[in-house]
Design a protein around this motif. Structure first.
Motif, PDB file in Angstrom:
ATOM      1  N   PHE A   1      -9.957  35.780  -8.154  1.00  0.00           N
ATOM      2  CA  PHE A   1     -11.555  36.341  -8.299  1.00  0.00           C
ATOM      3  C   PHE A   1     -11.801  36.520  -9.775  1.00  0.00           C
ATOM      4  O   PHE A   1     -12.701  36.328 -10.003  1.00  0.00           O
ATOM      5  N   LEU A   2     -10.868  37.167 -10.213  1.00  0.00           N
ATOM      6  CA  LEU A   2     -11.119  37.601 -11.807  1.00  0.00           C
ATOM      7  C   LEU A   2     -10.875  36.419 -12.925  1.00  0.00           C
ATOM      8  O   LEU A   2     -11.643  36.304 -13.746  1.00  0.00           O
ATOM      9  N   GLY A   3     -10.184  35.340 -12.395  1.00  0.00           N
ATOM     10  CA  GLY A   3      -9.900  34.174 -13.230  1.00  0.00           C
ATOM     11  C   GLY A   3      -9.758  34.593 -14.617  1.00  0.00           C
ATOM     12  O   GLY A   3      -8.796  35.365 -14.935  1.00  0.00           O
ATOM     13  N   PRO A   4     -10.313  33.934 -15.859  1.00  0.00           N
ATOM     14  CA  PRO A   4     -10.133  34.145 -16.931  1.00  0.00           C
ATOM     15  C   PRO A   4     -10.293  35.531 -17.696  1.00  0.00           C
ATOM     16  O   PRO A   4      -9.730  35.977 -18.781  1.00  0.00           O
ATOM     17  N   TYR A   5     -10.874  36.544 -16.841  1.00  0.00           N
ATOM     18  CA  TYR A   5     -11.297  37.806 -17.239  1.00  0.00           C
ATOM     19  C   TYR A   5     -10.426  38.941 -16.946  1.00  0.00           C
ATOM     20  O   TYR A   5     -10.626  40.003 -17.212  1.00  0.00           O
ATOM     21  N   LYS A   6      -9.340  38.755 -16.168  1.00  0.00           N
ATOM     22  CA  LYS A   6      -8.557  39.659 -15.650  1.00  0.00           C
ATOM     23  C   LYS A   6      -7.931  40.590 -16.730  1.00  0.00           C
ATOM     24  O   LYS A   6      -7.885  41.751 -16.978  1.00  0.00           O
ATOM     25  N   ASN A   7      -7.248  39.644 -17.987  1.00  0.00           N
ATOM     26  CA  ASN A   7      -6.777  40.465 -18.987  1.00  0.00           C
ATOM     27  C   ASN A   7      -7.898  41.359 -19.873  1.00  0.00           C
ATOM     28  O   ASN A   7      -7.492  42.447 -20.304  1.00  0.00           O
TER      29      ASN A   7
ATOM     30  N   GLU B   1     -19.459  34.152 -21.440  1.00  0.00           N
ATOM     31  CA  GLU B   1     -18.216  33.835 -22.050  1.00  0.00           C
ATOM     32  C   GLU B   1     -17.379  34.993 -22.047  1.00  0.00           C
ATOM     33  O   GLU B   1     -16.040  34.849 -22.282  1.00  0.00           O
ATOM     34  N   THR B   2     -17.867  36.312 -21.690  1.00  0.00           N
ATOM     35  CA  THR B   2     -17.318  37.371 -21.754  1.00  0.00           C
ATOM     36  C   THR B   2     -17.288  37.870 -20.375  1.00  0.00           C
ATOM     37  O   THR B   2     -17.938  37.715 -19.526  1.00  0.00           O
ATOM     38  N   ALA B   3     -16.263  38.889 -20.139  1.00  0.00           N
ATOM     39  CA  ALA B   3     -16.251  39.401 -18.778  1.00  0.00           C
ATOM     40  C   ALA B   3     -17.397  40.293 -18.232  1.00  0.00           C
ATOM     41  O   ALA B   3     -17.812  40.838 -19.182  1.00  0.00           O
ATOM     42  N   PRO B   4     -17.942  39.977 -17.195  1.00  0.00           N
ATOM     43  CA  PRO B   4     -19.265  40.665 -16.931  1.00  0.00           C
ATOM     44  C   PRO B   4     -19.059  41.901 -16.705  1.00  0.00           C
ATOM     45  O   PRO B   4     -17.913  42.536 -16.233  1.00  0.00           O
TER      46      PRO B   4
ATOM     47  N   VAL C   1     -21.668  42.979 -11.178  1.00  0.00           N
ATOM     48  CA  VAL C   1     -20.334  42.360 -11.604  1.00  0.00           C
ATOM     49  C   VAL C   1     -19.539  41.593 -10.546  1.00  0.00           C
ATOM     50  O   VAL C   1     -19.074  40.434 -10.763  1.00  0.00           O
ATOM     51  N   PHE C   2     -19.535  42.051  -9.432  1.00  0.00           N
ATOM     52  CA  PHE C   2     -18.795  41.698  -8.229  1.00  0.00           C
ATOM     53  C   PHE C   2     -19.635  40.117  -7.827  1.00  0.00           C
ATOM     54  O   PHE C   2     -18.534  39.249  -7.584  1.00  0.00           O
ATOM     55  N   GLU C   3     -20.552  40.317  -7.554  1.00  0.00           N
ATOM     56  CA  GLU C   3     -21.334  39.140  -7.460  1.00  0.00           C
ATOM     57  C   GLU C   3     -21.198  37.653  -8.392  1.00  0.00           C
ATOM     58  O   GLU C   3     -21.172  36.704  -7.988  1.00  0.00           O
ATOM     59  N   THR C   4     -21.510  38.420  -9.680  1.00  0.00           N
ATOM     60  CA  THR C   4     -21.093  37.228 -10.768  1.00  0.00           C
ATOM     61  C   THR C   4     -19.896  36.683 -10.686  1.00  0.00           C
ATOM     62  O   THR C   4     -19.652  35.409 -10.770  1.00  0.00           O
ATOM     63  N   LEU C   5     -18.709  37.532 -10.173  1.00  0.00           N
ATOM     64  CA  LEU C   5     -17.222  37.010 -10.152  1.00  0.00           C
ATOM     65  C   LEU C   5     -17.264  36.024  -9.048  1.00  0.00           C
ATOM     66  O   LEU C   5     -16.443  35.006  -8.811  1.00  0.00           O
ATOM     67  N   PHE C   6     -17.771  36.544  -7.933  1.00  0.00           N
ATOM     68  CA  PHE C   6     -17.664  35.873  -6.533  1.00  0.00           C
ATOM     69  C   PHE C   6     -18.311  34.482  -6.780  1.00  0.00           C
ATOM     70  O   PHE C   6     -17.874  33.463  -6.220  1.00  0.00           O
ATOM     71  N   TYR C   7     -19.590  34.248  -7.750  1.00  0.00           N
ATOM     72  CA  TYR C   7     -20.059  33.010  -7.562  1.00  0.00           C
ATOM     73  C   TYR C   7     -19.949  32.208  -8.977  1.00  0.00           C
ATOM     74  O   TYR C   7     -20.437  31.226  -9.284  1.00  0.00           O
ATOM     75  N   ARG C   8     -18.872  32.807  -9.610  1.00  0.00           N
ATOM     76  CA  ARG C   8     -18.574  32.205 -10.989  1.00  0.00           C
ATOM     77  C   ARG C   8     -18.224  30.667 -10.961  1.00  0.00           C
ATOM     78  O   ARG C   8     -18.810  29.802 -11.819  1.00  0.00           O
ATOM     79  N   GLU C   9     -17.567  30.290 -10.146  1.00  0.00           N
ATOM     80  CA  GLU C   9     -16.939  28.670 -10.161  1.00  0.00           C
ATOM     81  C   GLU C   9     -18.140  27.888  -9.626  1.00  0.00           C
ATOM     82  O   GLU C   9     -18.293  26.849 -10.364  1.00  0.00           O
ATOM     83  N   GLU C  10     -18.905  28.247  -8.540  1.00  0.00           N
ATOM     84  CA  GLU C  10     -19.913  27.467  -8.165  1.00  0.00           C
ATOM     85  C   GLU C  10     -21.183  27.558  -9.372  1.00  0.00           C
ATOM     86  O   GLU C  10     -21.717  26.426  -9.537  1.00  0.00           O
ATOM     87  N   PHE C  11     -21.339  28.579  -9.928  1.00  0.00           N
ATOM     88  CA  PHE C  11     -22.418  28.691 -10.941  1.00  0.00           C
ATOM     89  C   PHE C  11     -21.691  27.465 -12.075  1.00  0.00           C
ATOM     90  O   PHE C  11     -22.913  26.633 -12.786  1.00  0.00           O
ATOM     91  N   TYR C  12     -20.676  27.557 -12.540  1.00  0.00           N
ATOM     92  CA  TYR C  12     -20.402  26.508 -13.345  1.00  0.00           C
ATOM     93  C   TYR C  12     -20.245  25.347 -13.248  1.00  0.00           C
ATOM     94  O   TYR C  12     -20.246  24.258 -14.089  1.00  0.00           O
TER      95      TYR C  12
END
Length: 648
Positions: A65-71, A381-384, A391-402
């Motif tokens: 869910f967090l992908g590259p933004y976890k850290n 390019e940065t964590a929402p 924030v949750f919705e941005t992460l939820f649709y992240r892969e579809e958006f890109y």
């Protein structure tokens, strides 16, 4: 000859001339028609089963869910483990009443909220409990506050003054935003809190119940609820904004079906009022800066309602909802510049992720394509960060958006909002002209009936300066003492030396747009007070292949002062050559030609010391005034703007 796209919002062109429709209430009640109480009650998804995000213990789910933004989230939380929670003092609230200073209260309040969210997101990202103690500190700090509302909004108290009353609670966007964050914390972290001490979650739930759930159900006096309004009342962005936060709290906290149904239906009635008072063309009279908090919050509300009823309640197919969404794309000029009537900034990066989600919901390729083209502009390019649901919705649709291709939309040759009276026109020479009619009592109103902005190759030349930092004056009876609100600091005439007035009756009349002639005309005489002695002032904008022509024809009942035509601009401005004003800005050069025998030009430098304005325009802008040399009861003026090769 190239075929160019045209857009007329919500209407089909049956004739050459389309007239603006007056402001009117429309008893749509889409949400109540979509579902009565019985249908709503049976459709509710109970016990938070509607939540589409990973469970707290689903570590693989959170990693995906967090992908590259976890850290990034963990690092932000690490920085807050030693955070000292700020006390919002009584004098911080009182500062607003004493001096109009909002920041004294909002700065520490905002720092606390951001720290709490950073700690929360870090705990969700890591899942080891390292951040829980500090989250508990933040939760208890919030619970001990007398109010969660912002100081400027404590006028909503029945008690007088801006010091929080312990006897009542206020729901505004400050209280709602913090409450929704705390509700998500309760949903995800209650089991961890209970391991420490059950009193923690018990206290948090009690505060949310009292401050939000009970307050919403037991009060009608908050104006934004719009339960007691007339067709002439304005219902603005506060309505979907606050209702959206309230709906989150009910969906996350209330597990009694009957009580939940009553609360949700109450929000539906309230939000219907907002849709009813919105013009059918969907334009946001408050400007693009407020779109995210008006139409954008309506989308958030509707999406949450869709989720919480398993899709049983949805009005995303309504044309007005789509029109409201696409307004943000139509008002985008380019390079970050937007059409900024009212209290809007001229430069707004926009929220690409929000625009994408809205566009997906209403099946608008215009919106999804625009969002894809502006991904990097909105900071993707940065964590929402920000509103927790977004924030949750941005992460939820992240892969579809890109996955959406970045294909620029073709800019329409014109966009005409016939009810709101906004008109945008473009030509092959790189002109983008934005004109407004309307009236001088719109939400976040400026006295600006008949004004225009002109952009050349996306760069504003003739400008609407926007609004400065909000103070106590901004939303008081002193509002129109602020220069940015006055018509003489817009691209408008002073008739007999008199500017426009504020009020419902000060408006454009006889507004008509001819798409074939690319011509918008209106009588702006009614926007001026009686002592301006104006019978009629007809202003006509015509966009040609290489120029914009503005014509003023007037009839006065009495001569009581000199006419003055004002223009606001920035960059390098030269009025030395009679009959011509030259403006150079960022490689763009335009010339305004006027009848030199009729006017004496003057130029005034307006120094800008408000950071909100200087961040956009720099340290100064200019007001050029064409001062009429002769006073006549009837007459006409013509001004022609053309582009020229820049000398800079």
């Amino acid at each position: 000859m190239k075929i160019r796209q045209v857009v007329k919002i919500g209407y089909v062109l049956f004739s050459k001339i389309t007239k603006a429709r007056p402001k009117a209430y429309c008893d749509r009640n889409f949400l109540q028609k979509e579902a009565d109480f019985k249908k709503l009650k049976s459709s509710l998804v109970m016990k938070q089963k509607w939540v589409p995000y990973p469970d707290y213990d689903d570590r693989d789910g959170w990693n995906r869910f967090l992908g590259p933004y976890k850290n990034d989230y963990i690092c932000r939380g690490e920085a807050c483990r030693g955070y000292v929670w700020k006390v919002v003092k009584a004098t911080d609230y009182m500062a607003y009443e004493r001096s109009g200073d909002q920041s004294a209260m909002e700065a520490p309040y905002g720092e606390n909220s951001r720290a709490l969210q950073d700690l929360f997101m870090a705990e969700l990202a890591e899942g080891k409990g390292r951040f829980v103690d500090q989250i508990i500190n933040g939760v208890f700090h919030c619970c001990e506050m007398t109010t969660w509302a912002l100081s400027a909004h404590l006028r909503l108290q029945k008690a007088k003054g801006y010091l929080p009353s312990h006897k009542e609670h206020v729901i505004d966007m400050g209280a709602g935003g913090l409450a929704s964050l705390l509700a998500w914390i309760y949903y995800y972290l209650k089991p961890l809190f209970d391991k420490q001490n059950p009193l923690i979650a018990e206290r948090l739930l009690s505060e949310l119940q009292t401050r939000i759930l009970d307050t919403y159900m037991n009060n009608n006096h908050f104006w934004w609820m719009a339960f007691d309004v007339t067709p002439r009342t304005r219902v603005n962005n506060w309505n979907p904004w606050c209702n959206f936060y309230v709906l989150q709290c009910f969906f996350l906290l209330e597990n009694n079906r009957n009580r939940l149904a009553k609360a949700v239906y109450r929000t539906m009635i309230s939000v219907d009022r907002f849709i009813n008072y919105t013009q059918g063309d969907g334009a946001c009279a408050e400007g693009p800066t407020y779109w995210s908090h008006a139409a954008g919050k309506l989308y958030d509300y509707l999406q949450l309602l869709y989720n919480g009823t398993a899709g049983a309640i949805s009005i995303f197919d309504k044309p007005i909802v789509r029109n409201m969404g696409e307004y943000i794309v139509r008002s985008y000029v380019g390079s970050g510049w937007v059409v900024n009537f009212a209290d809007a900034s001229a430069k707004t990066p926009g929220n690409a992720e929000l625009i994408f989600r809205y566009g997906k919901a209403v099946c608008s390729e215009v919106m999804t394509s625009h969002a894809a083209c502006n991904r990097c502009v909105s900071g993707s390019e940065t964590a929402p960060v920000g509103d927790i649901f977004r924030v949750f919705e941005t992460l939820f649709y992240r892969e579809e958006f890109y996955k959406v291709a970045s294909v620029p939309n073709k800019k329409p040759v014109y966009v005409w909002y016939p009810e709101t009276c906004f008109c945008y026109m473009t030509n092959q020479a790189g002109f983008f002209v934005a004109i407004k009619g309307g009236y001088n009592n719109e939400s976040h109103n400026h006295n600006d009936v008949g004004t225009f902005s002109l952009y050349l190759n996306s760069i504003p030349v003739f400008i609407d300066v926007g609004v400065g930092t909000y103070t106590r004056k901004t939303f008081s009876n002193e509002r129109y003492s602020i220069w940015t609100m006055q018509s003489d600091y817009h691209n408008l005439p002073m008739i007999n030396g008199i500017p426009q007035c504020h009020g419902e009756n000060y408006r454009a009349t006889d507004v008509a747009f001819s798409p074939e002639r690319m011509c918008l005309s209106m009588n702006i005489g009614k926007a001026y007070p009686f002592y301006a002695n104006v019978k009629k002032w007809n202003r006509v904008y015509t966009l040609h292949e290489n120029s914009l022509r503005i014509e003023d024809s007037f009839s006065l009942s009495k001569l009581s002062g000199a006419n003055k035509i004002n223009f606001l601009m920035w960059g390098k401005v030269d009025i030395s050559e009679p009959g011509t004003i030259v403006v150079d800005i960022q490689g763009q050069r335009v010339m305004l030609e006027y009848e030199e025998e009729l006017f004496e030009p003057t130029i005034e430098t307006i120094c800008i010391d408000d950071k909100q304005l200087s961040d956009v325009w720099g340290c100064q802008i200019y007001r050029v005034s064409l001062n009429a040399l002769k006073q006549t009861l009837t007459g006409s003026y013509t001004y022609t703007i053309t582009s020229a090769k820049s000398e800079i």
